[in-house]
Design a protein around this motif. Sequence first.
Motif, PDB file in Angstrom:
ATOM      1  N   GLU A  87       0.893  -1.047  -0.301  1.00 36.26           N
ATOM      2  CA  GLU A  87      -0.035   0.367  -0.237  1.00 36.26           C
ATOM      3  C   GLU A  87       0.880   1.165  -0.155  1.00 36.26           C
ATOM      4  O   GLU A  87       1.882   1.513   1.112  1.00 36.26           O
ATOM      5  N   VAL A  88       0.696   2.750  -1.001  1.00 28.84           N
ATOM      6  CA  VAL A  88       1.318   3.248  -0.681  1.00 28.84           C
ATOM      7  C   VAL A  88       0.537   4.701   0.536  1.00 28.84           C
ATOM      8  O   VAL A  88      -0.126   4.316  -0.244  1.00 28.84           O
ATOM      9  N   VAL A  89       2.012   4.895   0.729  1.00 29.63           N
ATOM     10  CA  VAL A  89       1.083   6.074   1.635  1.00 29.63           C
ATOM     11  C   VAL A  89       0.617   7.291   0.589  1.00 29.63           C
ATOM     12  O   VAL A  89       1.411   7.953   0.245  1.00 29.63           O
ATOM     13  N   THR A  90      -0.305   7.368   0.579  1.00 25.72           N
ATOM     14  CA  THR A  90      -0.787   8.481   0.132  1.00 25.72           C
ATOM     15  C   THR A  90      -1.090   9.602   1.138  1.00 25.72           C
ATOM     16  O   THR A  90      -1.140   9.569   2.100  1.00 25.72           O
ATOM     17  N   TRP A  91      -0.385  10.560   0.149  1.00 21.99           N
ATOM     18  CA  TRP A  91      -0.153  12.131   1.764  1.00 21.99           C
ATOM     19  C   TRP A  91      -0.424  13.821   0.907  1.00 21.99           C
ATOM     20  O   TRP A  91      -0.477  14.110   0.254  1.00 21.99           O
ATOM     21  N   ARG A 204       3.665  21.300   6.798  1.00 21.18           N
ATOM     22  CA  ARG A 204       4.029  20.557   6.107  1.00 21.18           C
ATOM     23  C   ARG A 204       3.527  20.455   4.875  1.00 21.18           C
ATOM     24  O   ARG A 204       2.714  20.606   4.499  1.00 21.18           O
ATOM     25  N   GLN A 205       3.916  21.150   3.342  1.00 21.32           N
ATOM     26  CA  GLN A 205       3.343  21.322   2.158  1.00 21.32           C
ATOM     27  C   GLN A 205       3.955  20.321   1.541  1.00 21.32           C
ATOM     28  O   GLN A 205       2.487  19.702   0.942  1.00 21.32           O
ATOM     29  N   GLN A 206       4.689  18.908   1.760  1.00 24.48           N
ATOM     30  CA  GLN A 206       4.754  17.974   0.972  1.00 24.48           C
ATOM     31  C   GLN A 206       5.589  16.771   1.785  1.00 24.48           C
ATOM     32  O   GLN A 206       5.467  17.266   2.638  1.00 24.48           O
ATOM     33  N   GLY A 215       2.307  18.777  10.953  1.00 20.20           N
ATOM     34  CA  GLY A 215       3.446  19.988  10.714  1.00 20.20           C
ATOM     35  C   GLY A 215       3.518  20.018  12.798  1.00 20.20           C
ATOM     36  O   GLY A 215       3.385  19.298  12.562  1.00 20.20           O
ATOM     37  N   MET A 216       4.032  21.706  13.098  1.00 12.00           N
ATOM     38  CA  MET A 216       4.502  21.816  14.216  1.00 12.00           C
ATOM     39  C   MET A 216       3.988  22.640  14.681  1.00 12.00           C
ATOM     40  O   MET A 216       4.028  23.667  14.299  1.00 12.00           O
ATOM     41  N   VAL A 217       3.438  22.424  16.019  1.00  4.56           N
ATOM     42  CA  VAL A 217       2.110  23.438  16.746  1.00  4.56           C
ATOM     43  C   VAL A 217       3.662  24.097  17.028  1.00  4.56           C
ATOM     44  O   VAL A 217       4.595  24.057  18.369  1.00  4.56           O
ATOM     45  N   LYS A 218       4.038  25.626  16.809  1.00  8.07           N
ATOM     46  CA  LYS A 218       4.744  26.782  16.987  1.00  8.07           C
ATOM     47  C   LYS A 218       4.839  26.643  18.749  1.00  8.07           C
ATOM     48  O   LYS A 218       6.273  26.304  19.225  1.00  8.07           O
ATOM     49  N   GLN A 219       4.139  27.379  19.433  1.00  8.37           N
ATOM     50  CA  GLN A 219       4.161  27.538  20.884  1.00  8.37           C
ATOM     51  C   GLN A 219       4.365  26.397  22.055  1.00  8.37           C
ATOM     52  O   GLN A 219       5.630  26.964  21.971  1.00  8.37           O
TER      53      GLN A 219
END
Length: 245
Positions: A87-91, A204-206, A215-219
Motif C-alpha cells: 500500500e502506497v502512503v498517500t499524503w 508541511r506542504q509536501q 506540522g509543528m505546533v509553534k507555541q
Amino acid sequence: MNNKPLTSEQALDDYFGDLLLDAEPQSVPATQPTAFCEPAPIQQLQQLLDQIPSELDVEPQVVAVIDAEPEPEPEPEPEPEPEPEPEVVTWQHHGQQQSFQALFFEVNGMMFAVALTELGAIYQLGDLNHIVGRPAWYLGFAPLAQQNVDVVDTARWVMADKLINDHYRDNYRYMVILGNSQWGLACDKLHGTQTLMPTDIRWRQQVGKRPWLAGMVKQKMCALIHVDALIQMLNQGLDVNSGAS
C-alpha cells in the motif's frame, strides 16, 4: 479357397448329394442279400431345412463408423497470482482553514498533538497479549470489550535510535486510538486539549521524509500527527525511518 456362404439351394444340393452317396450299394458277399438304405423320414428333412438360414432372414450387420473424438487438450496451468503491491502512503497537505481542538500527550519526554476530529478514543493501558513475529515497536494486543487494539510502542517507533533501555515502557499509562483504525499509541501523560488556530501550526506542504508529521505546533514546539499517513505506515509495518524520501 472360396469362402462365400452357401445359398439355401446349394446347401440342399449338398445335403441331398450326401444322402445319395450314403444310399449307394456297398459290396457284400454274394451269399447275403443286398440291403438298401431307407430314405430319411420327411420330418428329419424338414428339421434340417428349418436349420438352413435363409438369405432373407439374415440381418445385415451394420457397422457404425464413429469419428473418434479428439482428446481434450490439457488445460494450461493457471498463472500464479501476482503478489499484492504494498500500500502506497498517500499524503495530502493537512492544513486546517479553521480553528480546531487538539489533544496533547507525552511520550518519554516528547510532546505530540492530534486533532480531536481524528481521534478515535482514549483508554487506560492494561495487560497486553504479546504476538510473536511482530515488529520491535509492536507493544502488544489489547482485547477490549469495545474493540481490539494493536498498541504501538510509540517511543520505540519514533525514537528507536535514542533509547538507552526499555525502562521507559514502565511509564506507559494510556493508549490513544487513531481514527477508526485498530491502532493505539501508548503514551505516558495526557496534557488536555487546546484550541489551535491555523496560524498556530507550521504546516508541511509536501510528504518529505516523515509522512506521519502534519506540522509543528509553534507555541509548544511539538509534532502534530498526520493520522491517515500514520495509519497507513503502521498497516505496512513501517517505522518512523521508513517514510518517503
